[in-house]
Design an enzyme around this catalytic site. Structure first.
Site, short mmCIF file in Angstrom:
data_model
loop_
_atom_site.label_atom_id
_atom_site.label_comp_id
_atom_site.label_asym_id
_atom_site.label_seq_id
_atom_site.Cartn_x
_atom_site.Cartn_y
_atom_site.Cartn_z
N HIS A 206 0.81 -1.17 0.00
CA HIS A 206 0.05 0.00 -0.05
C HIS A 206 0.95 1.30 0.02
O HIS A 206 0.41 2.26 -0.23
CB HIS A 206 -0.97 0.06 1.15
CG HIS A 206 -0.39 0.16 2.57
ND1 HIS A 206 0.32 -0.73 3.12
CD2 HIS A 206 -0.17 1.47 3.29
CE1 HIS A 206 1.15 -0.16 4.25
NE2 HIS A 206 0.66 1.19 4.30
C1 UD1 Z 1 -2.45 4.82 6.05
C2 UD1 Z 1 -1.10 5.45 7.17
C3 UD1 Z 1 -0.18 4.39 6.76
C4 UD1 Z 1 -0.62 3.01 7.13
C5 UD1 Z 1 -1.91 2.55 6.43
C6 UD1 Z 1 -2.55 1.25 6.82
C7 UD1 Z 1 -0.79 7.71 7.10
C8 UD1 Z 1 0.06 8.94 6.49
N1 UD1 Z 1 -0.68 6.74 6.57
O1 UD1 Z 1 -1.95 4.96 4.86
O2 UD1 Z 1 1.09 4.63 7.88
O3 UD1 Z 1 0.48 1.99 7.01
O4 UD1 Z 1 -2.88 3.77 6.75
O5 UD1 Z 1 -3.59 0.91 6.05
O6 UD1 Z 1 -1.57 8.07 7.98
N2 UD1 Z 1 -9.39 4.38 1.99
C9 UD1 Z 1 -10.58 3.62 1.62
N3 UD1 Z 1 -11.15 3.04 2.78
C10 UD1 Z 1 -10.63 3.21 3.94
C11 UD1 Z 1 -9.45 4.22 4.15
C12 UD1 Z 1 -9.01 4.43 3.13
O7 UD1 Z 1 -11.16 3.39 0.47
O8 UD1 Z 1 -11.36 2.84 4.94
C13 UD1 Z 1 -8.79 4.57 0.55
C14 UD1 Z 1 -9.18 6.25 0.07
O9 UD1 Z 1 -9.14 6.36 -0.98
C15 UD1 Z 1 -7.74 7.13 0.72
C16 UD1 Z 1 -6.51 5.94 0.64
O10 UD1 Z 1 -7.41 4.69 0.76
O11 UD1 Z 1 -7.63 8.07 -0.19
C17 UD1 Z 1 -5.54 6.00 1.37
O12 UD1 Z 1 -6.02 6.04 2.70
P1 UD1 Z 1 -5.21 6.92 3.91
O13 UD1 Z 1 -5.81 6.85 5.50
O14 UD1 Z 1 -5.15 8.18 3.37
O15 UD1 Z 1 -3.75 6.21 3.80
P2 UD1 Z 1 -3.24 4.83 3.75
O16 UD1 Z 1 -2.67 4.54 2.49
O17 UD1 Z 1 -4.31 3.79 4.39
#
Ligand code: UD1
Length: 364
Positions: A206
């Site tokens: 990811h």
């Molecule tokens: C976040 C953390 C990372 C951790 C990871 C575990 C930060 C900077 N990053 O990264 O350290 O390893 O979580 O998963 O805090 N999305 C969904 N559903 C959800 C959550 C996210 O669809 O429930 C999608 C959205 O499009 C979002 C993308 O995933 O924009 C990224 O989510 P985000 O929380 O911004 O960062 P992660 O890559 O999950």
């Protein structure tokens, strides 16, 4: 004494669950409240962890959702401030290195609420990682730094943190892993796919460094397809990765390969089963490097560096970098050689949460 615990993203939930479980057994007059920022919000990225880990419904849910780093961080801060003012806890406990960790720590520090950071002191020394910025900022403004491995102590001492703020407590993620291991659940698809124990690879991806660059992602997918021709590959796909694969037209290529088994993000108990029964884990996650070390399963880490060096020195993790070309050879080496000797690091023993609660109680 009032203690407020914050969680927001998937890797936070198992850490907070360990502290919450230890708090239930503590005799000291501590009351705990739980805040969920809503950084992760899908049923399989959030809700399933609450039910499987025995976490109560959060006292406050901030529902922030996704956004750019600035937007997400700002929105968490904006929504968290009134909650903190209303509750007035003596301590705010934040875990890990996600945006929710840093955002809530900043709000508390500015309001004069003491902050305890669990998993303090980890450093990748790579400021291109958003998590590294979150770690450095959170540690700099925390009053209590609760460390999971010795490198954390070294870094914080070098940064001038006074000894009375530093405690080597061990790894809370391991508390939850050991508590849940007997309840690990074999997912239904394992039978449908006739997967046998130690005869498949589990993969997670990811990190922006692996999935955001489409050329790199394309080369990585080519290698994953080659690997799956040698050994079945189980790939729970993170929503961020799903979006990138889909946008690049790569999802259908993976789905077309029968031994490349794509599934939605797995629950905690299902993923624990998948890891424990893997021949090999391939990942870019920090937490999975630690979990594979405790389970004794070889782990190839798709990163140039790690903030968890003990998993390389004592555990089962090997850094292969982000060049997909190196991955195939590394997989073949593992599949054809005897597992490297490894051990479980000091204080990764299931009692980190208890140590944390005792330290907080001693500050009463
Ligand atoms: C976040 C953390 C990372 C951790 C990871 C575990 C930060 C900077 N990053 O990264 O350290 O390893 O979580 O998963 O805090 N999305 C969904 N559903 C959800 C959550 C996210 O669809 O429930 C999608 C959205 O499009 C979002 C993308 O995933 O924009 C990224 O989510 P985000 O929380 O911004 O960062 P992660 O890559 O999950």
């Amino acid at each position: 004494m009032k203690i407020m615990l914050v969680c927001g993203a998937r890797p936070n939930f198992m850490k907070v669950a360990a502290i919450y479980a230890a708090a239930q057994e503590c005799q000291a007059p501590l009351t705990f409240s739980l805040v969920h920022t809503g950084q992760h919000y899908d049923a399989n990225m959030s809700d399933v962890f609450f039910s499987q880990l025995g976490l109560p419904q959060p006292d406050y849910h901030l529902n922030v959702g996704s956004g750019s780093h600035a937007l997400q961080t700002a929105e968490i801060m904006r929504r968290f401030e009134p909650v903190l003012l209303e509750q007035g806890p003596d301590w705010l406990v934040v875990v890990g290195d996600v945006n929710s960790t840093m955002a809530c720590a900043l709000v508390a520090a500015k309001l004069g609420v003491r902050v305890a950071h669990v998993e303090a002191g980890l450093r990748s020394f790579d400021r291109r990682m958003p998590e590294e910025i979150n770690r450095v900022v959170t540690d700099a403004i925390s009053d209590l730094l609760l460390v999971s491995e010795p490198s954390g102590l070294d870094h914080l001492r070098r940064e001038g943190v006074p000894a009375d703020r530093l405690h080597f407590v061990g790894n809370v993620m391991v508390d939850t892993l050991l508590r849940c291991r007997p309840r690990a659940q074999r997912p239904a698809f394992c039978d449908e796919q006739q997967l046998r124990s130690k005869q498949y690879v589990t993969l997670t991806l990811h990190r922006p460094s692996n999935v955001d660059d489409l050329d790199n992602l394309r080369r990585l997918v080519d290698v994953l397809l080659e690997i799956s021709r040698e050994i079945p590959l189980v790939f729970p796909v993170h929503p961020r990765t799903l979006g990138k694969l889909d946008a690049a037209g790569l999802l259908t290529r993976l789905q077309a390969e029968p031994r490349c088994i794509l599934i939605p993000p797995a629950g905690y108990l299902e993923f624990l089963y998948l890891m424990d029964h893997s021949r090999l884990i391939v990942t870019d996650s920090g937490g999975i490097q630690e979990e594979s070390t405790v389970l004794g399963v070889p782990c190839l880490t798709l990163r140039e560096n790690t903030e968890r060096p003990i998993t390389l020195e004592q555990g089962t993790s090997i850094l292969v970098g982000t060049d997909p070309a190196k991955l195939l050879g590394a997989v073949q080496t593992i599949l054809t050689s005897r597992p490297r000797a490894s051990k479980v690091p000091e204080k990764w023993d299931g009692f980190a949460g208890q140590r944390i609660v005792e330290i907080l109680a001693s500050r009463f």
